[in-house]
Design a protein around this motif. Structure first.
Motif, PDB file in Angstrom:
ATOM      1  N   PHE A   1       0.856  -1.183   0.000  1.00  0.00           N
ATOM      2  CA  PHE A   1       0.000   0.000   0.000  1.00  0.00           C
ATOM      3  C   PHE A   1       0.897   1.239   0.000  1.00  0.00           C
ATOM      4  N   THR A   2       0.666   2.114  -0.956  1.00  0.00           N
ATOM      5  CA  THR A   2       1.527   3.275  -1.132  1.00  0.00           C
ATOM      6  C   THR A   2       0.972   4.485  -0.402  1.00  0.00           C
ATOM      7  N   ILE A   3       1.887   5.337   0.059  1.00  0.00           N
ATOM      8  CA  ILE A   3       1.531   6.577   0.748  1.00  0.00           C
ATOM      9  C   ILE A   3       1.797   7.739  -0.187  1.00  0.00           C
ATOM     10  N   ASP A   4       0.804   8.575  -0.387  1.00  0.00           N
ATOM     11  CA  ASP A   4       0.927   9.729  -1.265  1.00  0.00           C
ATOM     12  C   ASP A   4       1.974  10.698  -0.716  1.00  0.00           C
ATOM     13  N   ALA A   5       2.744  11.285  -1.615  1.00  0.00           N
ATOM     14  CA  ALA A   5       3.790  12.231  -1.204  1.00  0.00           C
ATOM     15  C   ALA A   5       3.230  13.390  -0.395  1.00  0.00           C
ATOM     16  N   ARG A   6       1.981  13.769  -0.658  1.00  0.00           N
ATOM     17  CA  ARG A   6       1.388  14.910   0.049  1.00  0.00           C
ATOM     18  C   ARG A   6       1.210  14.637   1.544  1.00  0.00           C
ATOM     19  N   ASP A   7       1.222  13.366   1.934  1.00  0.00           N
ATOM     20  CA  ASP A   7       1.072  13.027   3.346  1.00  0.00           C
ATOM     21  C   ASP A   7       2.395  12.994   4.093  1.00  0.00           C
ATOM     22  N   GLN A   8       3.513  13.100   3.382  1.00  0.00           N
ATOM     23  CA  GLN A   8       4.817  12.952   4.010  1.00  0.00           C
ATOM     24  C   GLN A   8       5.476  14.280   4.370  1.00  0.00           C
ATOM     25  N   ILE A   9       4.839  15.409   4.061  1.00  0.00           N
ATOM     26  CA  ILE A   9       5.335  16.714   4.510  1.00  0.00           C
ATOM     27  C   ILE A   9       4.170  17.449   5.147  1.00  0.00           C
ATOM     28  N   LEU A  10       4.306  17.787   6.417  1.00  0.00           N
ATOM     29  CA  LEU A  10       3.226  18.426   7.161  1.00  0.00           C
ATOM     30  C   LEU A  10       3.692  19.754   7.738  1.00  0.00           C
ATOM     31  N   PRO A  11       2.878  20.807   7.611  1.00  0.00           N
ATOM     32  CA  PRO A  11       3.210  22.065   8.282  1.00  0.00           C
ATOM     33  C   PRO A  11       3.063  21.906   9.788  1.00  0.00           C
ATOM     34  N   ALA A  12       4.002  22.474  10.545  1.00  0.00           N
ATOM     35  CA  ALA A  12       3.999  22.298  12.003  1.00  0.00           C
ATOM     36  C   ALA A  12       4.250  23.615  12.718  1.00  0.00           C
ATOM     37  N   GLY A  13       3.719  24.699  12.166  1.00  0.00           N
ATOM     38  CA  GLY A  13       3.885  25.991  12.817  1.00  0.00           C
ATOM     39  C   GLY A  13       4.886  26.858  12.086  1.00  0.00           C
ATOM     40  N   THR A  14       5.278  27.938  12.727  1.00  0.00           N
ATOM     41  CA  THR A  14       6.207  28.903  12.130  1.00  0.00           C
ATOM     42  C   THR A  14       7.363  29.184  13.076  1.00  0.00           C
ATOM     43  N   ASP A  15       8.484  29.637  12.495  1.00  0.00           N
ATOM     44  CA  ASP A  15       9.622  30.016  13.326  1.00  0.00           C
ATOM     45  C   ASP A  15       9.480  31.467  13.770  1.00  0.00           C
ATOM     46  N   ASP A  16      10.516  32.001  14.416  1.00  0.00           N
ATOM     47  CA  ASP A  16      10.443  33.359  14.962  1.00  0.00           C
ATOM     48  C   ASP A  16      10.289  34.416  13.880  1.00  0.00           C
ATOM     49  N   ASN A  17      10.657  34.061  12.646  1.00  0.00           N
ATOM     50  CA  ASN A  17      10.542  35.009  11.540  1.00  0.00           C
ATOM     51  C   ASN A  17       9.262  34.827  10.740  1.00  0.00           C
ATOM     52  N   GLY A  18       8.395  33.968  11.200  1.00  0.00           N
ATOM     53  CA  GLY A  18       7.133  33.759  10.505  1.00  0.00           C
ATOM     54  C   GLY A  18       7.207  32.777   9.359  1.00  0.00           C
ATOM     55  N   ASN A  19       8.330  32.090   9.190  1.00  0.00           N
ATOM     56  CA  ASN A  19       8.457  31.106   8.123  1.00  0.00           C
ATOM     57  C   ASN A  19       7.844  29.777   8.554  1.00  0.00           C
ATOM     58  N   ILE A  20       7.166  29.105   7.622  1.00  0.00           N
ATOM     59  CA  ILE A  20       6.527  27.837   7.933  1.00  0.00           C
ATOM     60  C   ILE A  20       7.587  26.759   8.176  1.00  0.00           C
ATOM     61  N   ILE A  21       7.411  26.005   9.248  1.00  0.00           N
ATOM     62  CA  ILE A  21       8.259  24.857   9.544  1.00  0.00           C
ATOM     63  C   ILE A  21       7.507  23.602   9.133  1.00  0.00           C
ATOM     64  N   CYS A  22       8.171  22.718   8.393  1.00  0.00           N
ATOM     65  CA  CYS A  22       7.547  21.465   7.978  1.00  0.00           C
ATOM     66  C   CYS A  22       8.275  20.285   8.598  1.00  0.00           C
TER      67      CYS A  22
END
Length: 454
Positions: free
Chosen positions: A388-409
């Motif tokens: 069973f394959t896992i779609d690439a879209r499920d393997q990178i998740l946003p997890a908030g932002t750093d002190d500069n407002g950049n998205i952390i994945c």
């Protein structure tokens, strides 16, 4: 959810029971079966509410912990994705009162906070009721014409992030979509430490009776393995009451888009919970039925019959990704209540090195962090001879932002500890977004069906 022992996993997914020692043992059923015939369920119910992000889920994710998951007469309800798809909710009616409840295959109790509950923080200090952030004032047992108390017992559960609930137990009619179960045993806690989302008021547990959390004492500090009173969770009650023709329930969890996960805390109609049949989403021909693995409470491993079942644990034959096919020792559980996949250290390290650019382990957070636009390596999970394959879209998740407002994945594949037989690993929503998982707790089997691309 990464853990070192089965006991810790029980703490994360159910009640803390320090008296238990669980050792995995394998059923004598064959390791793979022909796929069960699973006709579609009949009823579907959409939802339209909106919920903010649960603080406890955000904290749990940062700590590498998820909360702690076929024929006529069937029912299907739509499942919403809240907390940026970290939890899935469904509408339910208990004693004629309406609630939104978390759907969890990694625990067994159905509970709803009782009106007039006392709220606490995670350090057990009293705080205002609003701090628990339930979606309603709670269940009014006095206003229910069908509620019956269960005297001289108590409901007592503690989750891995420190949330806890305890209080009375009762019986009432629980209705989800077209499925109505009479005299279902439920927890109606009056003491709650809950970092809520402003929408859910409780949880529906769909695992096995031995994981339930009712005890033969009114003092929650005296709850133990010796006075536990196992009972039928909601779906097994439906089976015993012949509310479904066949003992199947099925989940199809849709992923949200990256933008939704990062910016919108609620997605309506994000999949289905089906009773009596397979969830109504497009699938492909890749399917297999496999036995659920049991546990022994005696501490003695055994391949004989009579396994005790707690979680939906399955044997994985191999994890496959570029340049590797790894046969694991430990077995994972299928848990709708955990967002990420938690694999062994060996698999996680090798796989995350395949991202381009490679994922990097943040030692302080204990998380594999990845560029949000990285190229994702393929990943397959081989179960019962089928991959069973896992779609690439499920393997990178946003997890908030750093002190500069950049998205952390972060990577969808995180470290669950060393690959040893008595560790519990998790195939969470990262995996479940890609399959329809149909559970037969009576026969102790699971049918997995690959979803069509969506």
């Amino acid at each position: 959810m990464g853990v070192l022992t089965v006991f810790v996993a029980l703490s994360l997914l159910g009640a803390t029971r320090s008296e238990y020692t669980f050792v995995r043992r394998v059923s004598l059923a064959p390791r793979s079966l022909e796929p069960a015939v699973l006709p579609a369920a009949e009823f579907a119910v959409p939802f339209t509410a909106k919920t903010p992000r649960r603080k406890s889920k955000k904290t749990a994710l940062a700590a590498l912990r998820g909360k702690s998951r076929a024929l006529g007469g069937s029912s299907t309800v739509a499942v919403d994705g809240s907390d940026f798809d970290d939890e899935y909710l469904t509408n339910a009616t208990i004693g004629g009162q309406h609630f939104s409840l978390i759907v969890d295959t990694g625990s067994s109790d159905t509970w709803v906070a009782q009106r007039g509950f006392n709220c606490f923080d995670l350090d057990e200090n009293p705080v205002p009721e609003a701090t628990c952030a339930f979606g309603t004032p709670g269940f009014n047992t006095a206003a229910s014409k069908t509620f019956q108390p269960f005297p001289n017992v108590s409901f007592n559960i503690t989750y891995g992030d420190g949330e806890f609930l305890s209080g009375p137990v009762g019986f009432d009619t629980v209705t989800i979509g077209g499925l109505s179960v009479a005299r279902q045993e439920i927890g109606v806690p009056t003491l709650t430490a809950w970092e809520g989302d402003g929408i859910n008021t409780g949880l529906i547990g769909l695992a096995f009776p031995d994981l339930t959390s009712v005890y033969n004492t009114t003092d929650p500090t005296k709850a133990s393995a010796e006075n536990q009173i196992p009972y039928n969770p909601l779906f097994l009650s439906a089976v015993s009451q012949k509310k479904v023709a066949h003992p199947f329930f099925s989940v199809a969890l849709d992923r949200g888009t990256f933008d939704q996960q990062e910016n919108d805390p609620f997605d309506p109609n994000l999949g289905f919970l089906a009773f009596g049949g397979i969830a109504p989403v497009p699938v492909v021909n890749t399917a297999v039925t496999v036995p659920i693995e049991g546990y022994s409470a005696t501490g003695t491993p055994s391949n004989g019959p009579g396994s005790d079942f707690f979680f939906y644990t399955v044997e994985v034959e191999a994890y496959t990704f570029p340049g590797a096919s790894v046969r694991p020792v430990g077995s994972p559980i299928l848990d709708t209540g955990t967002t990420l996949n938690f694999m062994s250290t060996e698999v996680t390290t090798a796989y995350n090195a395949k991202f381009d650019p490679p994922a990097v382990l943040d030692e302080d957070a204990g998380l594999w962090v990845v560029e949000c636009n990285a190229t994702v390596p393929e990943f397959g999970v081989k179960i019962g001879g089928k991959t069973f394959t896992i779609d690439a879209r499920d393997q990178i998740l946003p997890a908030g932002t750093d002190d500069n407002g950049n998205i952390i994945c972060i990577s969808g594949t995180q470290d669950g500890g060393p690959d040893v037989a008595d560790n519990i690993f998790i195939l969470g929503d990262v995996f479940l977004h890609n399959v329809v998982a149909t559970f037969n707790p009576v026969a102790a089997e699971i049918t997995l069906t690959q979803r069509a691309k969506y």
